[in-house]
Design an enzyme around this catalytic site. Structure first.
Site, PDB file in Angstrom:
ATOM      1  N   CYS A  40      42.112  26.308  36.357  1.00 25.46           N
ATOM      2  CA  CYS A  40      40.795  26.431  36.869  1.00 25.46           C
ATOM      3  C   CYS A  40      41.428  26.282  38.532  1.00 25.46           C
ATOM      4  O   CYS A  40      40.755  27.157  39.381  1.00 25.46           O
ATOM      5  CB  CYS A  40      39.953  25.386  36.623  1.00 25.46           C
ATOM      6  SG  CYS A  40      38.469  25.274  37.699  1.00 25.46           S
ATOM      7  N   CYS A  45      39.331  29.460  38.277  1.00 21.05           N
ATOM      8  CA  CYS A  45      37.834  29.434  38.847  1.00 21.05           C
ATOM      9  C   CYS A  45      37.822  29.406  40.197  1.00 21.05           C
ATOM     10  O   CYS A  45      37.047  29.950  41.163  1.00 21.05           O
ATOM     11  CB  CYS A  45      37.249  28.279  38.297  1.00 21.05           C
ATOM     12  SG  CYS A  45      37.603  27.666  36.652  1.00 21.05           S
ATOM     13  N   LYS A  48      39.363  32.179  42.399  1.00 22.42           N
ATOM     14  CA  LYS A  48      38.574  33.269  42.031  1.00 22.42           C
ATOM     15  C   LYS A  48      37.382  33.295  42.962  1.00 22.42           C
ATOM     16  O   LYS A  48      37.081  34.494  43.386  1.00 22.42           O
ATOM     17  CB  LYS A  48      38.328  33.427  40.727  1.00 22.42           C
ATOM     18  CG  LYS A  48      37.449  34.455  40.026  1.00 22.42           C
ATOM     19  CD  LYS A  48      36.104  34.294  40.210  1.00 22.42           C
ATOM     20  CE  LYS A  48      35.599  32.801  39.547  1.00 22.42           C
ATOM     21  NZ  LYS A  48      35.482  32.905  38.101  1.00 22.42           N
ATOM     22  N   ALA A 112      56.365  18.213  28.585  1.00 25.10           N
ATOM     23  CA  ALA A 112      56.339  17.455  27.352  1.00 25.10           C
ATOM     24  C   ALA A 112      56.380  18.060  26.166  1.00 25.10           C
ATOM     25  O   ALA A 112      55.534  19.126  25.625  1.00 25.10           O
ATOM     26  CB  ALA A 112      55.109  16.373  27.384  1.00 25.10           C
ATOM     27  N   TYR A 174      34.812  38.349  31.152  1.00 22.21           N
ATOM     28  CA  TYR A 174      34.561  37.505  32.486  1.00 22.21           C
ATOM     29  C   TYR A 174      35.832  38.097  33.496  1.00 22.21           C
ATOM     30  O   TYR A 174      35.170  38.392  34.530  1.00 22.21           O
ATOM     31  CB  TYR A 174      35.095  35.751  32.225  1.00 22.21           C
ATOM     32  CG  TYR A 174      33.722  35.313  31.566  1.00 22.21           C
ATOM     33  CD1 TYR A 174      33.047  34.433  32.254  1.00 22.21           C
ATOM     34  CD2 TYR A 174      33.855  35.329  30.170  1.00 22.21           C
ATOM     35  CE1 TYR A 174      32.264  33.668  31.899  1.00 22.21           C
ATOM     36  CE2 TYR A 174      32.859  34.352  29.729  1.00 22.21           C
ATOM     37  CZ  TYR A 174      31.934  33.707  30.380  1.00 22.21           C
ATOM     38  OH  TYR A 174      31.116  32.840  29.599  1.00 22.21           O
ATOM     39  N   GLU A 178      34.862  39.982  36.830  1.00 21.00           N
ATOM     40  CA  GLU A 178      35.117  39.406  38.326  1.00 21.00           C
ATOM     41  C   GLU A 178      36.136  40.120  39.016  1.00 21.00           C
ATOM     42  O   GLU A 178      35.917  40.222  40.280  1.00 21.00           O
ATOM     43  CB  GLU A 178      35.265  37.937  37.877  1.00 21.00           C
ATOM     44  CG  GLU A 178      34.381  37.209  37.480  1.00 21.00           C
ATOM     45  CD  GLU A 178      34.415  35.747  37.018  1.00 21.00           C
ATOM     46  OE1 GLU A 178      33.513  34.939  36.832  1.00 21.00           O
ATOM     47  OE2 GLU A 178      35.734  35.169  36.937  1.00 21.00           O
ATOM     48  N   ASP A 299      40.831  24.725  26.768  1.00 21.71           N
ATOM     49  CA  ASP A 299      41.246  25.790  26.367  1.00 21.71           C
ATOM     50  C   ASP A 299      42.084  25.839  24.909  1.00 21.71           C
ATOM     51  O   ASP A 299      42.168  26.842  24.311  1.00 21.71           O
ATOM     52  CB  ASP A 299      41.632  26.739  27.428  1.00 21.71           C
ATOM     53  CG  ASP A 299      40.479  27.001  28.369  1.00 21.71           C
ATOM     54  OD1 ASP A 299      39.624  26.769  28.255  1.00 21.71           O
ATOM     55  OD2 ASP A 299      40.968  28.105  29.420  1.00 21.71           O
ATOM     56  N   ALA A 337      28.490  31.353  34.027  1.00 25.67           N
ATOM     57  CA  ALA A 337      28.268  32.367  34.886  1.00 25.67           C
ATOM     58  C   ALA A 337      29.509  33.193  35.005  1.00 25.67           C
ATOM     59  O   ALA A 337      30.577  32.998  34.892  1.00 25.67           O
ATOM     60  CB  ALA A 337      27.912  31.654  36.232  1.00 25.67           C
ATOM     61  N   HIS A 431       8.401  29.302  47.262  1.00 26.43           N
ATOM     62  CA  HIS A 431       7.987  30.910  47.849  1.00 26.43           C
ATOM     63  C   HIS A 431       8.551  31.075  49.256  1.00 26.43           C
ATOM     64  O   HIS A 431       8.514  30.062  50.187  1.00 26.43           O
ATOM     65  CB  HIS A 431       6.567  30.849  47.822  1.00 26.43           C
ATOM     66  CG  HIS A 431       6.240  32.615  48.214  1.00 26.43           C
ATOM     67  ND1 HIS A 431       6.479  33.520  47.223  1.00 26.43           N
ATOM     68  CD2 HIS A 431       5.723  32.937  49.146  1.00 26.43           C
ATOM     69  CE1 HIS A 431       6.090  34.657  47.875  1.00 26.43           C
ATOM     70  NE2 HIS A 431       5.656  34.375  49.091  1.00 26.43           N
ATOM     71  N   GLU A 436      11.437  31.628  41.843  1.00 29.10           N
ATOM     72  CA  GLU A 436      10.058  31.403  41.672  1.00 29.10           C
ATOM     73  C   GLU A 436       9.613  32.445  40.465  1.00 29.10           C
ATOM     74  O   GLU A 436       8.686  32.361  39.715  1.00 29.10           O
ATOM     75  CB  GLU A 436       9.257  31.616  42.686  1.00 29.10           C
ATOM     76  CG  GLU A 436       9.085  32.952  43.234  1.00 29.10           C
ATOM     77  CD  GLU A 436       8.060  32.911  44.535  1.00 29.10           C
ATOM     78  OE1 GLU A 436       7.045  32.253  44.497  1.00 29.10           O
ATOM     79  OE2 GLU A 436       8.325  33.782  45.639  1.00 29.10           O
TER      80      GLU A 436
HETATM   81  P1  NDP Z   1      37.266  37.634  27.299  1.00 29.16           P
HETATM   82  O1  NDP Z   1      37.427  37.114  25.897  1.00 29.16           O
HETATM   83  O2  NDP Z   1      36.165  36.978  27.943  1.00 29.16           O
HETATM   84  O3  NDP Z   1      37.380  39.215  27.429  1.00 29.16           O
HETATM   85  C1  NDP Z   1      38.497  39.911  26.690  1.00 29.16           C
HETATM   86  C2  NDP Z   1      38.166  41.200  26.823  1.00 29.16           C
HETATM   87  O4  NDP Z   1      39.385  42.097  26.588  1.00 29.16           O
HETATM   88  C3  NDP Z   1      37.126  41.745  26.238  1.00 29.16           C
HETATM   89  O5  NDP Z   1      36.466  43.000  26.998  1.00 29.16           O
HETATM   90  C4  NDP Z   1      37.806  42.385  25.015  1.00 29.16           C
HETATM   91  O6  NDP Z   1      36.949  43.572  24.477  1.00 29.16           O
HETATM   92  C5  NDP Z   1      39.050  42.909  25.422  1.00 29.16           C
HETATM   93  N1  NDP Z   1      40.081  43.071  24.498  1.00 29.16           N
HETATM   94  C6  NDP Z   1      40.596  42.302  23.817  1.00 29.16           C
HETATM   95  N2  NDP Z   1      41.491  42.623  22.824  1.00 29.16           N
HETATM   96  C7  NDP Z   1      41.460  44.104  23.113  1.00 29.16           C
HETATM   97  C8  NDP Z   1      42.124  45.013  22.577  1.00 29.16           C
HETATM   98  N3  NDP Z   1      43.011  44.859  21.539  1.00 29.16           N
HETATM   99  N4  NDP Z   1      41.905  46.364  22.916  1.00 29.16           N
HETATM  100  C9  NDP Z   1      41.000  46.546  23.970  1.00 29.16           C
HETATM  101  N5  NDP Z   1      40.190  45.359  24.379  1.00 29.16           N
HETATM  102  C10 NDP Z   1      40.439  44.342  24.157  1.00 29.16           C
HETATM  103  O7  NDP Z   1      38.630  37.352  28.122  1.00 29.16           O
HETATM  104  P2  NDP Z   1      39.146  36.971  29.587  1.00 29.16           P
HETATM  105  O8  NDP Z   1      40.395  37.393  29.475  1.00 29.16           O
HETATM  106  O9  NDP Z   1      38.084  37.910  30.307  1.00 29.16           O
HETATM  107  O10 NDP Z   1      38.668  35.578  29.938  1.00 29.16           O
HETATM  108  C11 NDP Z   1      39.034  34.325  28.939  1.00 29.16           C
HETATM  109  C12 NDP Z   1      38.189  33.321  28.904  1.00 29.16           C
HETATM  110  O11 NDP Z   1      38.054  32.634  30.173  1.00 29.16           O
HETATM  111  C13 NDP Z   1      36.539  33.787  28.915  1.00 29.16           C
HETATM  112  O12 NDP Z   1      36.229  34.126  27.720  1.00 29.16           O
HETATM  113  C14 NDP Z   1      36.097  32.662  29.498  1.00 29.16           C
HETATM  114  O13 NDP Z   1      35.816  31.776  28.355  1.00 29.16           O
HETATM  115  C15 NDP Z   1      37.049  32.002  30.324  1.00 29.16           C
HETATM  116  N6  NDP Z   1      36.710  32.441  31.822  1.00 29.16           N
HETATM  117  C16 NDP Z   1      35.539  31.873  32.477  1.00 29.16           C
HETATM  118  C17 NDP Z   1      35.127  32.543  33.798  1.00 29.16           C
HETATM  119  C18 NDP Z   1      33.938  31.673  34.210  1.00 29.16           C
HETATM  120  O14 NDP Z   1      33.370  30.856  33.786  1.00 29.16           O
HETATM  121  N7  NDP Z   1      33.210  32.440  35.411  1.00 29.16           N
HETATM  122  C19 NDP Z   1      35.924  33.281  34.455  1.00 29.16           C
HETATM  123  C20 NDP Z   1      37.033  33.442  33.558  1.00 29.16           C
HETATM  124  C21 NDP Z   1      37.282  33.428  32.602  1.00 29.16           C
HETATM  125  P3  NDP Z   1      35.827  43.164  23.236  1.00 29.16           P
HETATM  126  O15 NDP Z   1      34.718  42.607  23.953  1.00 29.16           O
HETATM  127  O16 NDP Z   1      35.760  44.367  22.666  1.00 29.16           O
HETATM  128  O17 NDP Z   1      36.326  42.105  22.282  1.00 29.16           O
END
Ligand code: NDP
Length: 455
Positions: A40, A45, A48, A112, A174, A178, A299, A337, A431, A436
């Site tokens: 993060c 986060c 980013k 570790a 995500y 982003e 995670d 978000a 307002h 709102e």
């Molecule tokens: P996500 O799981 O959100 O998205 C993964 C993307 O990769 C999806 O679009 C998925 O498609 C695609 N994908 C996965 N496998 C394949 C495949 N074999 N072929 C084609 N496309 C594929 O992962 P991110 O890497 O974006 O982020 C990981 C996590 O980190 C998030 O889920 C979130 O929990 C956290 N995060 C949170 C943020 C925040 O709070 N603002 C910011 C960044 C990360 P499909 O949808 O079809 O499976």
């Protein structure tokens, strides 16, 4: 035993757990071999959001003309941005380390590895602990396609030597959404390649549609329903070929295709800690692994991979084990978000999820925010409430629009408390704000879910 608690991993979950446990008087050791503060703070986060904000300044400079300002937008200095980002991240990681020190935890700048149920190898030193916490986080993954090594992942994106002119981003979660916004806002051409019809699978359908529209309005080329086939190098350039033959020539191919729990070479087998088929540590609701004195959080457990969940878990576990205040974290109604441009924020159930449980009243508002009536930017906001028809409880609130994360954080409290639509209605608005709208949504847009006939 050398320690009452040994924490593996100095990210959001591990640092909080170690710090609070030490504060409760436990003898705590914590090991981190890469960077304090974890994903993060260092490659997630925080940096980013700084990059997102960098992009916003460009848009604000353009929008100012509508308000009478004549601001000439010069070229963006990527190096200056990264240097400022690195300074801030350096400051924050220093704070993380200091907090641990101040709390009295023993810090190991080392890797570790579990060697047995209570024994660890920490940078070559043998250490024993009564209880152990695994908080090693995760790492981004590449798809298994020819030339995958020619692409980058989010870890690399924060240290690029220069801003690419053209970027092809794979995925629409995500990270993909982003970074598409960041690169586009800083002036790159962006192609977003994803296999779904709409980005952000799992989010509310109206939000996903509004996001696709917003991405297009930001000049991002969308390639829905597409899968990558291979990547080839042509000098410094990359050619991404999609299944079906279409090719995209770019300076950078970016895999934003998911993350995996960091459990390799941790000695989990030696300690008898079970993982699921994707390698994530399996935990129960008290964060206990298959060995009751070994816990895992954040995670590495691959449930809700969000920093505030990880820190809340770390705090709750430390309080439970050493503070005489046993408690656990609910993963219901966790607000989240996506820092797209404009951002998305959401809490509770998407319309589709809620409707699968029973009939819901749906309220949707789509409007041009006040600022953009004058700036001329083609940017619309969307706000939406999903209300259980029987109880009138608000099950979900969703927004795409400027300040959505700031607005939804407050609404999340109401939803966690079980607010009804009538509670929203009797709240007076502020307002003129976009927020709102959430308390003035009077006309039901539709009824959704099983008992549609009830309408
Ligand atoms: P996500 O799981 O959100 O998205 C993964 C993307 O990769 C999806 O679009 C998925 O498609 C695609 N994908 C996965 N496998 C394949 C495949 N074999 N072929 C084609 N496309 C594929 O992962 P991110 O890497 O974006 O982020 C990981 C996590 O980190 C998030 O889920 C979130 O929990 C956290 N995060 C949170 C943020 C925040 O709070 N603002 C910011 C960044 C990360 P499909 O949808 O079809 O499976």
């Amino acid at each position: 035993m050398d320690f009452d608690l040994f924490v593996i991993g100095g990210g959001s979950a591990g640092v909080r757990c170690a710090r609070i446990a030490a504060g409760h008087g436990a003898r705590v050791g914590i090991a981190e071999d890469r960077f304090w503060g974890g994903t993060c703070v260092n490659i997630g986060c925080v940096p980013k959001k700084l990059l997102v904000q960098a992009g916003e300044y460009g848009a604000w400079a353009e929008d100012a003309a509508g308000f009478g300002w004549s601001i000439r937008k010069g070229p963006h200095d990527w190096h200056a941005l990264l240097a400022a980002k690195d300074r801030e991240i350096g400051r924050l990681t220093g704070i993380y380390r200091k907090l641990l020190d101040g709390a009295g935890a023993t810090i190991f700048d080392a890797r570790a590895r579990l060697e047995g149920p209570h024994t660890l190898d920490v940078g070559g030193k043998r250490v024993t602990a009564e209880r152990i916490v695994i908080a090693t986080g995760g790492h981004p993954t590449r798809l298994d396609i020819p030339g995958a090594d020619l692409g980058i992942v989010s870890d690399d994106a924060f240290f690029l030597p220069k801003l690419p002119k053209r970027v092809a981003i794979l995925g629409s979660g995500y990270i993909a959404v982003e970074f598409a916004g960041i690169f586009a806002a800083l002036g790159a051409e962006v192609d977003l390649v994803y296999r779904q019809p709409l980005p952000l699978r799992g989010f509310d359908h109206d939000l996903r549609e509004a996001l696709a529209e917003a991405l297009g309005a930001n000049g991002i080329a969308l390639h829905p329903g597409c899968l990558p086939e291979r990547i080839e190098a042509h000098g410094a350039r990359r050619r991404l070929t999609l299944v079906g033959g279409h090719a995209i020539d770019a300076d950078l191919v970016f895999f934003a295709t998911g993350r995996r729990a960091a459990t390799a070479n941790l000695g989990l087998e030696e300690a008898g800690v079970a993982t699921n088929p994707s390698g994530a540590v399996i935990v129960d609701e008290h964060l206990r692994t298959s060995r009751p004195h070994i816990f895992a959080m954040g995670d590495v457990t691959d449930r809700l991979n969000l920093t505030p969940v990880a820190t809340a878990e770390g705090h709750a576990l430390a309080d439970s084990l050493f503070g005489g205040h046993p408690r656990r974290i609910s993963l219901d109604n966790v607000p989240t978000a996506v820092f797209s441009s404009p951002p998305i924020a959401t809490v509770g159930l998407a319309e589709e999820q809620a409707a699968a449980r029973g009939p819901v009243d749906v309220y949707v508002s789509r409007f041009t925010p006040m600022r953009h009536t004058i700036s001329g930017r083609a940017r619309k906001s969307l706000m939406k409430l999903v209300v259980d028809q029987a109880s009138q409880r608000v099950l979900g609130a969703h927004m795409l629009g400027e300040d959505a994360p700031e607005i939804l954080q407050g609404l999340a409290i109401a939803i966690v408390m079980g607010a009804t639509k009538a509670d929203f209605d009797r709240t007076i608005g502020i307002h003129p704000t976009a927020a709102e709208e959430f308390v003035t949504l009077r006309t039901r847009t539709r009824v959704s879910g099983a008992a549609k006939a009830a309408e």
